[in-house]
Design a protein around this motif. Structure first.
Motif, PDB file in Angstrom:
ATOM      1  N   ASN A 268      71.211  40.778 120.847  1.00  0.00           N
ATOM      2  CA  ASN A 268      71.231  42.236 120.891  1.00  0.00           C
ATOM      3  C   ASN A 268      70.001  42.816 120.200  1.00  0.00           C
ATOM      4  OD1 ASN A 268      72.003  41.467 118.364  1.00  0.00           O
ATOM      5  ND2 ASN A 268      73.914  42.622 118.316  1.00  0.00           N
ATOM      6  N   GLY A 269      68.887  42.095 120.296  1.00  0.00           N
ATOM      7  CA  GLY A 269      67.585  42.624 119.904  1.00  0.00           C
ATOM      8  C   GLY A 269      67.493  43.066 118.462  1.00  0.00           C
ATOM      9  N   LEU A 270      67.372  44.389 118.275  1.00  0.00           N
ATOM     10  CA  LEU A 270      67.159  44.943 116.941  1.00  0.00           C
ATOM     11  C   LEU A 270      68.261  44.547 115.963  1.00  0.00           C
ATOM     12  CD1 LEU A 270      65.888  48.608 117.469  1.00  0.00           C
ATOM     13  CD2 LEU A 270      64.613  46.654 116.590  1.00  0.00           C
ATOM     14  N   ALA A 271      69.501  44.594 116.408  1.00  0.00           N
ATOM     15  CA  ALA A 271      70.610  44.289 115.497  1.00  0.00           C
ATOM     16  C   ALA A 271      70.522  42.855 114.991  1.00  0.00           C
ATOM     17  CB  ALA A 271      71.941  44.527 116.198  1.00  0.00           C
ATOM     18  N   TRP A 272      70.122  41.920 115.871  1.00  0.00           N
ATOM     19  CA  TRP A 272      69.960  40.515 115.464  1.00  0.00           C
ATOM     20  C   TRP A 272      68.877  40.401 114.396  1.00  0.00           C
ATOM     21  CZ3 TRP A 272      71.869  35.569 116.431  1.00  0.00           C
ATOM     22  CH2 TRP A 272      71.034  34.513 116.049  1.00  0.00           C
ATOM     23  N   LEU A 273      67.754  41.054 114.629  1.00  0.00           N
ATOM     24  CA  LEU A 273      66.643  40.974 113.682  1.00  0.00           C
ATOM     25  C   LEU A 273      66.998  41.635 112.356  1.00  0.00           C
ATOM     26  CD1 LEU A 273      63.655  41.710 116.089  1.00  0.00           C
ATOM     27  CD2 LEU A 273      64.346  39.499 115.146  1.00  0.00           C
ATOM     28  N   GLU A 274      67.733  42.733 112.413  1.00  0.00           N
ATOM     29  CA  GLU A 274      68.135  43.407 111.173  1.00  0.00           C
ATOM     30  C   GLU A 274      69.065  42.519 110.351  1.00  0.00           C
ATOM     31  OE1 GLU A 274      67.829  48.045 112.749  1.00  0.00           O
ATOM     32  OE2 GLU A 274      69.739  46.952 112.839  1.00  0.00           O
ATOM     33  N   ARG A 275      69.971  41.804 111.006  1.00  0.00           N
ATOM     34  CA  ARG A 275      70.853  40.890 110.269  1.00  0.00           C
ATOM     35  C   ARG A 275      70.069  39.735 109.661  1.00  0.00           C
ATOM     36  NH1 ARG A 275      74.303  41.591 114.714  1.00  0.00           N
ATOM     37  NH2 ARG A 275      73.770  39.525 115.525  1.00  0.00           N
ATOM     38  N   SER A 276      69.075  39.235 110.400  1.00  0.00           N
ATOM     39  CA  SER A 276      68.296  38.112 109.881  1.00  0.00           C
ATOM     40  C   SER A 276      67.496  38.516 108.652  1.00  0.00           C
ATOM     41  CB  SER A 276      67.362  37.555 110.959  1.00  0.00           C
ATOM     42  OG  SER A 276      66.303  38.450 111.237  1.00  0.00           O
ATOM     43  N   MET A 277      67.076  39.774 108.597  1.00  0.00           N
ATOM     44  CA  MET A 277      66.304  40.250 107.441  1.00  0.00           C
ATOM     45  C   MET A 277      67.139  40.266 106.170  1.00  0.00           C
ATOM     46  SD  MET A 277      63.945  43.347 108.934  1.00  0.00           S
ATOM     47  CE  MET A 277      63.390  43.761 107.288  1.00  0.00           C
ATOM     48  N   ALA A 278      68.458  40.319 106.315  1.00  0.00           N
ATOM     49  CA  ALA A 278      69.328  40.369 105.139  1.00  0.00           C
ATOM     50  C   ALA A 278      69.457  39.011 104.457  1.00  0.00           C
ATOM     51  CB  ALA A 278      70.711  40.875 105.544  1.00  0.00           C
ATOM     52  N   ARG A 279      69.023  37.947 105.117  1.00  0.00           N
ATOM     53  CA  ARG A 279      69.098  36.608 104.525  1.00  0.00           C
ATOM     54  C   ARG A 279      67.862  36.394 103.649  1.00  0.00           C
ATOM     55  NH1 ARG A 279      69.472  32.542 109.155  1.00  0.00           N
ATOM     56  NH2 ARG A 279      70.332  31.150 107.584  1.00  0.00           N
ATOM     57  N   VAL A 280      68.089  36.217 102.365  1.00  0.00           N
ATOM     58  CA  VAL A 280      66.994  36.216 101.390  1.00  0.00           C
ATOM     59  C   VAL A 280      66.405  34.819 101.230  1.00  0.00           C
ATOM     60  CG1 VAL A 280      66.378  36.717  98.995  1.00  0.00           C
ATOM     61  CG2 VAL A 280      68.072  38.128 100.184  1.00  0.00           C
ATOM     62  N   VAL A 281      65.085  34.737 101.223  1.00  0.00           N
ATOM     63  CA  VAL A 281      64.379  33.482 100.941  1.00  0.00           C
ATOM     64  C   VAL A 281      64.264  33.310  99.431  1.00  0.00           C
ATOM     65  CG1 VAL A 281      62.200  32.243 101.209  1.00  0.00           C
ATOM     66  CG2 VAL A 281      63.099  33.599 103.104  1.00  0.00           C
ATOM     67  N   PHE A 282      64.618  32.136  98.914  1.00  0.00           N
ATOM     68  CA  PHE A 282      64.584  31.811  97.482  1.00  0.00           C
ATOM     69  C   PHE A 282      65.407  32.819  96.678  1.00  0.00           C
ATOM     70  CE2 PHE A 282      59.934  30.475  98.539  1.00  0.00           C
ATOM     71  CZ  PHE A 282      60.400  29.415  99.297  1.00  0.00           C
ATOM     72  N   PRO A 283      66.710  32.925  96.943  1.00  0.00           N
ATOM     73  CA  PRO A 283      67.519  34.031  96.406  1.00  0.00           C
ATOM     74  C   PRO A 283      67.517  34.166  94.889  1.00  0.00           C
ATOM     75  CG  PRO A 283      68.901  32.271  97.315  1.00  0.00           C
ATOM     76  CD  PRO A 283      67.501  31.996  97.759  1.00  0.00           C
ATOM     77  N   GLU A 284      67.679  33.056  94.145  1.00  0.00           N
ATOM     78  CA  GLU A 284      67.766  33.178  92.687  1.00  0.00           C
ATOM     79  C   GLU A 284      66.453  33.600  92.043  1.00  0.00           C
ATOM     80  OE1 GLU A 284      70.985  30.067  93.703  1.00  0.00           O
ATOM     81  OE2 GLU A 284      68.926  30.463  94.348  1.00  0.00           O
ATOM     82  N   LEU A 285      65.346  33.367  92.732  1.00  0.00           N
ATOM     83  CA  LEU A 285      64.055  33.793  92.185  1.00  0.00           C
ATOM     84  C   LEU A 285      63.966  35.317  92.145  1.00  0.00           C
ATOM     85  CD1 LEU A 285      61.460  32.587  91.090  1.00  0.00           C
ATOM     86  CD2 LEU A 285      60.530  32.584  93.406  1.00  0.00           C
ATOM     87  N   TRP A 286      64.702  35.954  93.046  1.00  0.00           N
ATOM     88  CA  TRP A 286      64.732  37.428  93.070  1.00  0.00           C
ATOM     89  C   TRP A 286      65.838  37.962  92.159  1.00  0.00           C
ATOM     90  CZ3 TRP A 286      60.645  39.570  95.108  1.00  0.00           C
ATOM     91  CH2 TRP A 286      59.928  38.864  96.075  1.00  0.00           C
ATOM     92  N   SER A 287      67.022  37.390  92.269  1.00  0.00           N
ATOM     93  CA  SER A 287      68.136  37.913  91.466  1.00  0.00           C
ATOM     94  C   SER A 287      67.899  37.695  89.969  1.00  0.00           C
ATOM     95  CB  SER A 287      69.455  37.283  91.890  1.00  0.00           C
ATOM     96  OG  SER A 287      69.425  35.870  91.744  1.00  0.00           O
ATOM     97  N   ALA A 288      67.148  36.636  89.614  1.00  0.00           N
ATOM     98  CA  ALA A 288      66.872  36.362  88.193  1.00  0.00           C
ATOM     99  C   ALA A 288      66.050  37.470  87.553  1.00  0.00           C
ATOM    100  CB  ALA A 288      66.143  35.025  88.055  1.00  0.00           C
ATOM    101  N   ARG A 289      65.296  38.202  88.347  1.00  0.00           N
ATOM    102  CA  ARG A 289      64.432  39.243  87.784  1.00  0.00           C
ATOM    103  C   ARG A 289      65.233  40.372  87.150  1.00  0.00           C
ATOM    104  NH1 ARG A 289      59.077  38.450  89.746  1.00  0.00           N
ATOM    105  NH2 ARG A 289      59.089  36.536  90.965  1.00  0.00           N
ATOM    106  N   THR A 290      66.476  40.514  87.553  1.00  0.00           N
ATOM    107  CA  THR A 290      67.347  41.506  86.918  1.00  0.00           C
ATOM    108  C   THR A 290      67.599  41.151  85.461  1.00  0.00           C
ATOM    109  OG1 THR A 290      68.434  41.890  89.049  1.00  0.00           O
ATOM    110  CG2 THR A 290      69.599  42.664  87.081  1.00  0.00           C
ATOM    111  N   HIS A 291      67.535  39.859  85.132  1.00  0.00           N
ATOM    112  CA  HIS A 291      67.867  39.389  83.789  1.00  0.00           C
ATOM    113  C   HIS A 291      66.625  39.142  82.925  1.00  0.00           C
ATOM    114  CE1 HIS A 291      71.803  38.916  85.564  1.00  0.00           C
ATOM    115  NE2 HIS A 291      71.304  38.079  86.463  1.00  0.00           N
ATOM    116  N   MET A 292      65.446  39.343  83.480  1.00  0.00           N
ATOM    117  CA  MET A 292      64.225  39.054  82.719  1.00  0.00           C
ATOM    118  C   MET A 292      63.859  40.221  81.808  1.00  0.00           C
ATOM    119  SD  MET A 292      61.857  37.212  85.614  1.00  0.00           S
ATOM    120  CE  MET A 292      62.454  35.784  86.519  1.00  0.00           C
TER     121      MET A 292
END
Length: 292
Positions: A268-292
């Protein structure tokens, strides 16, 4: 045999002697094909553009897509090189292929600019000729995603009748990702990483884990120049951010060229791409910044 013989290694001394003998003029006569062509295989590359329509815009679309495919291969090559070095605890050496990966991603992302001319009317002039062909079917792009830790077993299915492509993708899918190797490296350097994270199903999606977040938080507390793990974190961050840029530019190009129409490959084109963008690459490297 003839192709290889056209590329003969030379030394700096030989090049200097040749330049002196010719007064700096380039060599223009060769016994066989030019060494450049023998090395680059440009004659082969320029036969691979076979548009399906007579529309002039299709050549731009096709060649840009082929350039992107080459970048996918280069990025996968660099990521695998980085993995080998991380597994050998060569953290400083691993920074070079990761930095090259980031630069290659910049080049890949710039490729989208070559399609900014394409309106829905422009795309529609040749789109029907593509049939069900879709970028979602790129095996090399899937290698890149799997190497970055974005693993969805359903995305192996399009290749099940292409034996070699499926076998190669399955090997990448079942092997540790770059992120898995980075987490294993943290454990070897004394950080408290639970054993189940080091042996978890590599195909499984997961939420950021507090132990991995804490490990990266500790790494970033040391801002000294000798903290190679912190430099690794920044190199990985750059790769993840630029890959995110790729996904956004893909979405923007699709929106510009076809709006919310169904994708060529059945998505379904745009909707598929929008969902894929929600999957984070290297997730803990980003979430850890909240605690730094």
């Amino acid at each position: 045999m003839g192709q290889k013989s056209a590329v003969r290694p030379t030394t700096a001394w030989e090049r200097a002697e040749r330049a002196r003998a010719t007064g700096g003029a380039p060599t223009l006569d060769f016994e066989t094909r030019t060494p450049y062509d023998a090395y680059v295989h440009a004659d082969v590359l320029h036969t691979l553009q076979q548009p399906m329509s007579d529309d002039a815009g299709e050549m731009s679309f096709l060649m840009t897509t082929q350039v992107m495919e080459l970048y996918f291969k280069l990025i996968a090559f660099e990521l695998r090189h980085a993995q080998k070095l991380l597994r050998a605890d060569e953290v400083w050496a691993a920074l070079a292929p990761l930095r090259r990966t980031a630069l290659h991603l910049e080049g890949l992302n710039a490729s989208w600019r070559g399609l900014r001319w394409m309106t829905p009317a422009d795309f529609n002039r040749f789109r029907d000729q593509l049939g069900e062909a879709s970028g979602l079917q790129s095996a090399m792009y899937r290698h890149v995603e799997f190497l970055l830790g974005l693993k969805n077993p359903a995305l192996l299915r399009p290749f099940k009748r292409q034996e070699k492509a499926h076998r190669d993708l399955l090997r990448t899918f079942e092997s540790p990702s770059v992120w898995d190797d980075a987490i294993a490296l943290l454990a070897r350097h004394g950080h408290d990483i639970p054993r189940e994270l080091l042996n978890r199903d590599v195909a499984a999606e997961h939420e950021p884990h507090p132990a991995v977040e804490e490990a990266w938080t500790e790494v970033y507390r040391d801002e000294g120049p000798g903290n190679h793990l912190r430099l690794l974190g920044e190199a990985l961050t750059e790769v993840a951010e630029l890959f995110g840029d790729w996904r956004y530019r893909h979405l923007a190009t699709v929106r510009r060229a076809m709006g919310a129409k169904p994708g060529s490959g059945g998505s379904n084109g745009l909707a598929w791409l929008e969902r894929s963008m929600a999957r984070v690459v290297f997730p803990e490297l980003w979430s850890a910044r909240t605690h730094m």
